[in-house]
Design an enzyme around this catalytic site. Sequence first.
Site, short mmCIF file in Angstrom:
data_model
loop_
_atom_site.label_atom_id
_atom_site.label_comp_id
_atom_site.label_asym_id
_atom_site.label_seq_id
_atom_site.Cartn_x
_atom_site.Cartn_y
_atom_site.Cartn_z
CG ASP A 1 3.38 1.27 -5.87
OD1 ASP A 1 4.36 0.94 -6.57
OD2 ASP A 1 3.48 1.65 -4.68
CD GLU B 1 6.23 -1.20 -4.24
OE1 GLU B 1 6.88 -1.93 -5.03
OE2 GLU B 1 6.40 0.02 -4.15
N1 LIG Z 1 8.60 -7.78 1.82
C1 LIG Z 1 8.82 -7.56 0.53
N2 LIG Z 1 9.13 -6.31 0.12
C2 LIG Z 1 9.33 -6.08 -1.18
C3 LIG Z 1 9.24 -7.10 -2.15
N3 LIG Z 1 9.49 -6.55 -3.38
C4 LIG Z 1 9.73 -5.24 -3.17
N4 LIG Z 1 9.64 -4.93 -1.84
C5 LIG Z 1 9.85 -3.67 -1.17
O1 LIG Z 1 8.92 -2.70 -1.58
C6 LIG Z 1 9.47 -1.41 -1.22
C7 LIG Z 1 9.10 -0.41 -2.28
O2 LIG Z 1 9.53 0.83 -1.85
P1 LIG Z 1 9.41 2.15 -2.70
O3 LIG Z 1 9.55 1.86 -4.14
O4 LIG Z 1 10.37 3.14 -2.09
O5 LIG Z 1 7.95 2.62 -2.52
P2 LIG Z 1 7.06 2.94 -1.23
O6 LIG Z 1 7.84 2.94 0.04
O7 LIG Z 1 5.91 1.99 -1.27
O8 LIG Z 1 6.60 4.42 -1.47
P3 LIG Z 1 5.43 4.93 -2.42
O9 LIG Z 1 5.25 3.92 -3.52
O10 LIG Z 1 5.91 6.24 -2.92
O11 LIG Z 1 4.21 5.06 -1.57
C8 LIG Z 1 10.98 -1.60 -1.05
O12 LIG Z 1 11.33 -1.47 0.30
C9 LIG Z 1 11.20 -3.05 -1.50
O13 LIG Z 1 12.23 -3.67 -0.75
C10 LIG Z 1 8.94 -8.41 -1.68
O14 LIG Z 1 8.83 -9.38 -2.46
N5 LIG Z 1 8.72 -8.58 -0.36
#
Ligand SMILES: Nc1nc2c(ncn2[C@@H]2O[C@H](COP(=O)(O)OP(=O)(O)OP(=O)(O)O)[C@@H](O)[C@H]2O)c(=O)[nH]1
Length: 315
Positions: A173, A217
Amino acid sequence: MKTVEQIILIVDDDKANRKMLKELLQEQAKIIFAKNGKQAKELAKKHLPDLILLDVVMPDISGFEVIDTLKNNDKTMNISVIFITGLANDDDEERGFNLGGCDYIYKPFKPNIVIARVMMHLELIRQRKMLDEIAHIDALTGVNNRRKMDLVLKNEVAAIKYKHSNLLVAILDIDYFKQYNDGYGHGAGDVALRQVGQALREIFVRPRDFVARYGGEEFVIVLPDCDKASATIMLSNIVQAIQDKKIKHQYSSVSPQLTVSVGAVVVQSSPSVAVADIMKKADDLLYQAKNDGRNQYCLAELNQPSRLPTAPDVA
Ligand SMILES: Nc1nc2c(ncn2[C@@H]2O[C@H](COP(=O)(O)OP(=O)(O)OP(=O)(O)O)[C@@H](O)[C@H]2O)c(=O)[nH]1
């Protein structure tokens, strides 16, 4: 168009028929032969041809028995089978289709009809494979998608139930990815996801090593025949490889570059192991890696949790 990458298995007990069919079809595909039913089953399993031209009446086992075996085996069930037979009557033809044949040609065959039908089926097979690939690829990152991951994980877990081997399953992740998106924009986030996918593809090059985008992600890595010692090396490499990409992340609290956290399980050969338990365990370990500061992995063997040293932070 010459399609050497496709393979046709010709099964016929009559040498003259085998020779004639080869001459007709060798421009369309690579040809291999079997002269009886037993050999047909062996070669089908070994070479996984795209198409089988299958005689029905043979001295050992009939073509109907051969197709029945192939269609009941996970490995060979998708091979297309055209019957080519002297059993020229409606009942046998119907039986051939009911057993899973995709076509039925009467002997003595007309050469041009055989070529036309085989070419049509080879084209259908090519298109089916292409669709199958598209259906299993994540459009953004180019790695496998969740659907493919479910299939692979099911198969790999089933495989270790019966052979003495280990399997590494890891969930990766990206750290602070919400902040990355918020700071640099969603488009830049997409580019970063592609870079992470690319880095993982570069690391895992063995034929059965598997990388998929799990969603958002998160990525999943499945490595067959991977014991705990190898797992520690692989996991260090992953954490390091993402850092080595030097993707700037000024909004991260852990490093000025984009980093990842990984929860990973080495699964021992066991008759009772379940995919859901493995994923739950890997997810718990990912949570632990996040809580312990991110930019690291957390590894355990299933049923025997143990913390191993993490990769050095070289940010
Ligand atoms: N650009 C982009 N962002 C994505 C995609 N799928 C998910 N995300 C973003 O990934 C982010 C995941 O955020 P969180 O689950 O809060 O996790 P994090 O900010 O990485 O925090 P931690 O995992 O605790 O380190 C969110 O802002 C989603 O919008 C995608 O296909 N493209």
